[in-house]
Design a protein around this motif. Sequence first.
Motif, PDB file in Angstrom:
ATOM      1  N   ALA A  77     -43.338 -52.755 -31.233  1.00 25.38           N
ATOM      2  CA  ALA A  77     -44.796 -52.796 -31.053  1.00 25.38           C
ATOM      3  C   ALA A  77     -45.298 -51.493 -30.426  1.00 25.38           C
ATOM      4  O   ALA A  77     -46.339 -50.960 -30.824  1.00 25.38           O
ATOM      5  N   ILE A  78     -44.542 -50.993 -29.472  1.00 28.21           N
ATOM      6  CA  ILE A  78     -44.919 -49.732 -28.812  1.00 28.21           C
ATOM      7  C   ILE A  78     -44.818 -48.572 -29.799  1.00 28.21           C
ATOM      8  O   ILE A  78     -45.721 -47.731 -29.881  1.00 28.21           O
ATOM      9  N   ALA A  79     -43.744 -48.524 -30.578  1.00 26.94           N
ATOM     10  CA  ALA A  79     -43.563 -47.444 -31.554  1.00 26.94           C
ATOM     11  C   ALA A  79     -44.701 -47.447 -32.572  1.00 26.94           C
ATOM     12  O   ALA A  79     -45.226 -46.381 -32.924  1.00 26.94           O
ATOM     13  N   ARG A  80     -45.114 -48.624 -33.047  1.00 24.52           N
ATOM     14  CA  ARG A  80     -46.237 -48.700 -33.990  1.00 24.52           C
ATOM     15  C   ARG A  80     -47.517 -48.149 -33.351  1.00 24.52           C
ATOM     16  O   ARG A  80     -48.264 -47.407 -33.990  1.00 24.52           O
ATOM     17  N   GLY A  81     -47.746 -48.513 -32.095  1.00 24.21           N
ATOM     18  CA  GLY A  81     -48.928 -48.003 -31.398  1.00 24.21           C
ATOM     19  C   GLY A  81     -48.875 -46.496 -31.217  1.00 24.21           C
ATOM     20  O   GLY A  81     -49.893 -45.808 -31.375  1.00 24.21           O
ATOM     21  N   LEU A  82     -47.711 -45.984 -30.901  1.00 23.09           N
ATOM     22  CA  LEU A  82     -47.566 -44.541 -30.720  1.00 23.09           C
ATOM     23  C   LEU A  82     -47.863 -43.788 -32.015  1.00 23.09           C
ATOM     24  O   LEU A  82     -48.595 -42.797 -32.020  1.00 23.09           O
ATOM     25  N   VAL A  83     -47.297 -44.276 -33.113  1.00 20.55           N
ATOM     26  CA  VAL A  83     -47.522 -43.628 -34.406  1.00 20.55           C
ATOM     27  C   VAL A  83     -48.999 -43.705 -34.785  1.00 20.55           C
ATOM     28  O   VAL A  83     -49.575 -42.722 -35.272  1.00 20.55           O
ATOM     29  N   ALA A  84     -49.626 -44.842 -34.520  1.00 17.16           N
ATOM     30  CA  ALA A  84     -51.054 -45.000 -34.839  1.00 17.16           C
ATOM     31  C   ALA A  84     -51.923 -44.016 -34.062  1.00 17.16           C
ATOM     32  O   ALA A  84     -53.011 -43.657 -34.512  1.00 17.16           O
ATOM     33  N   HIS A  85     -51.432 -43.559 -32.914  1.00 23.27           N
ATOM     34  CA  HIS A  85     -52.189 -42.600 -32.105  1.00 23.27           C
ATOM     35  C   HIS A  85     -51.691 -41.171 -32.276  1.00 23.27           C
ATOM     36  O   HIS A  85     -52.036 -40.283 -31.485  1.00 23.27           O
ATOM     37  N   GLY A  86     -50.876 -40.948 -33.305  1.00 27.16           N
ATOM     38  CA  GLY A  86     -50.462 -39.585 -33.645  1.00 27.16           C
ATOM     39  C   GLY A  86     -49.236 -39.067 -32.907  1.00 27.16           C
ATOM     40  O   GLY A  86     -48.926 -37.886 -32.995  1.00 27.16           O
ATOM     41  N   PHE A  87     -48.536 -39.941 -32.191  1.00 26.84           N
ATOM     42  CA  PHE A  87     -47.330 -39.504 -31.484  1.00 26.84           C
ATOM     43  C   PHE A  87     -46.112 -39.595 -32.394  1.00 26.84           C
ATOM     44  O   PHE A  87     -46.076 -40.404 -33.319  1.00 26.84           O
ATOM     45  N   MET A  88     -45.120 -38.795 -32.083  1.00 26.43           N
ATOM     46  CA  MET A  88     -43.806 -38.922 -32.717  1.00 26.43           C
ATOM     47  C   MET A  88     -42.917 -39.649 -31.712  1.00 26.43           C
ATOM     48  O   MET A  88     -42.557 -39.064 -30.680  1.00 26.43           O
ATOM     49  N   PRO A  89     -42.557 -40.900 -31.975  1.00 28.84           N
ATOM     50  CA  PRO A  89     -41.778 -41.682 -31.008  1.00 28.84           C
ATOM     51  C   PRO A  89     -40.435 -41.057 -30.628  1.00 28.84           C
ATOM     52  O   PRO A  89     -39.876 -41.388 -29.594  1.00 28.84           O
ATOM     53  N   SER A  90     -39.931 -40.140 -31.445  1.00 26.39           N
ATOM     54  CA  SER A  90     -38.637 -39.530 -31.129  1.00 26.39           C
ATOM     55  C   SER A  90     -38.730 -38.503 -30.004  1.00 26.39           C
ATOM     56  O   SER A  90     -37.729 -38.170 -29.370  1.00 26.39           O
ATOM     57  N   ILE A  91     -39.933 -38.007 -29.712  1.00 29.20           N
ATOM     58  CA  ILE A  91     -40.111 -36.999 -28.662  1.00 29.20           C
ATOM     59  C   ILE A  91     -40.575 -37.703 -27.394  1.00 29.20           C
ATOM     60  O   ILE A  91     -41.731 -38.098 -27.277  1.00 29.20           O
ATOM     61  N   GLY A  92     -39.638 -37.866 -26.457  1.00 30.87           N
ATOM     62  CA  GLY A  92     -39.937 -38.601 -25.241  1.00 30.87           C
ATOM     63  C   GLY A  92     -40.286 -37.722 -24.066  1.00 30.87           C
ATOM     64  O   GLY A  92     -40.180 -36.491 -24.125  1.00 30.87           O
ATOM     65  N   LEU A  93     -40.692 -38.376 -23.001  1.00 30.63           N
ATOM     66  CA  LEU A  93     -40.979 -37.684 -21.747  1.00 30.63           C
ATOM     67  C   LEU A  93     -39.720 -37.586 -20.892  1.00 30.63           C
ATOM     68  O   LEU A  93     -39.352 -36.518 -20.434  1.00 30.63           O
TER      69      LEU A  93
END
Length: 190
Positions: A77-93
């Motif tokens: 669910a978090i990954a879908r939200g991240l992608v929807a907001h233009g993030f690349m889930p593979s690049i973390g903090l």
Amino acid sequence: VRAKISNQARCLQLTHSARVDDLESLAHRVRSGDPENLEAQASAIYFRALFGAKFDRSQGVWTNAALDYGYSIFRGAIARGLVAHGFMPSIGLFHRSEQNSFNLADDVIEPFRSIVDLHVAKMRPADDSNPLSPTNKADLIALLNVDVRTPRGVMAALSSIEHSVESLARVYEPAHASQRTNAPARKAAA
């Protein structure tokens, strides 16, 4: 990390488990970047307090299968939200593994893990060697709809995830907004 440890303490409190004070103390000591690795120290205390002194996250038992399944639901669910907001889930903090396609989702999930933990602790069967049933899986998926208390009020966990991702997007938005604002001015000046 502070929110994760505080939520773990709350989970222990709700299950009438020991070591709540230890986790609350660790949560108050967390500093930026967690240089003392208090997250790992808290986890070592937390899982044994919640599931018993002999519990280990590497055991092939119902509890670990339920935790893993529940975490994967939230991670997705978090990954879908991240992608929807233009993030690349593979690049973390903080999560930075080259083999992990969901580093950023693993950063965002931390405060939400206790939702799964609490459910699993309450639903744990007497025989921990049982496999997860379809009903168990459906119950874990339904956790996205449970109400959680957030700084913005009470909302469904899925809505809270969306607010967290939107908040992260706003952190990066000013840099992009100033670039867009300054770009026409630079072009006009040329």
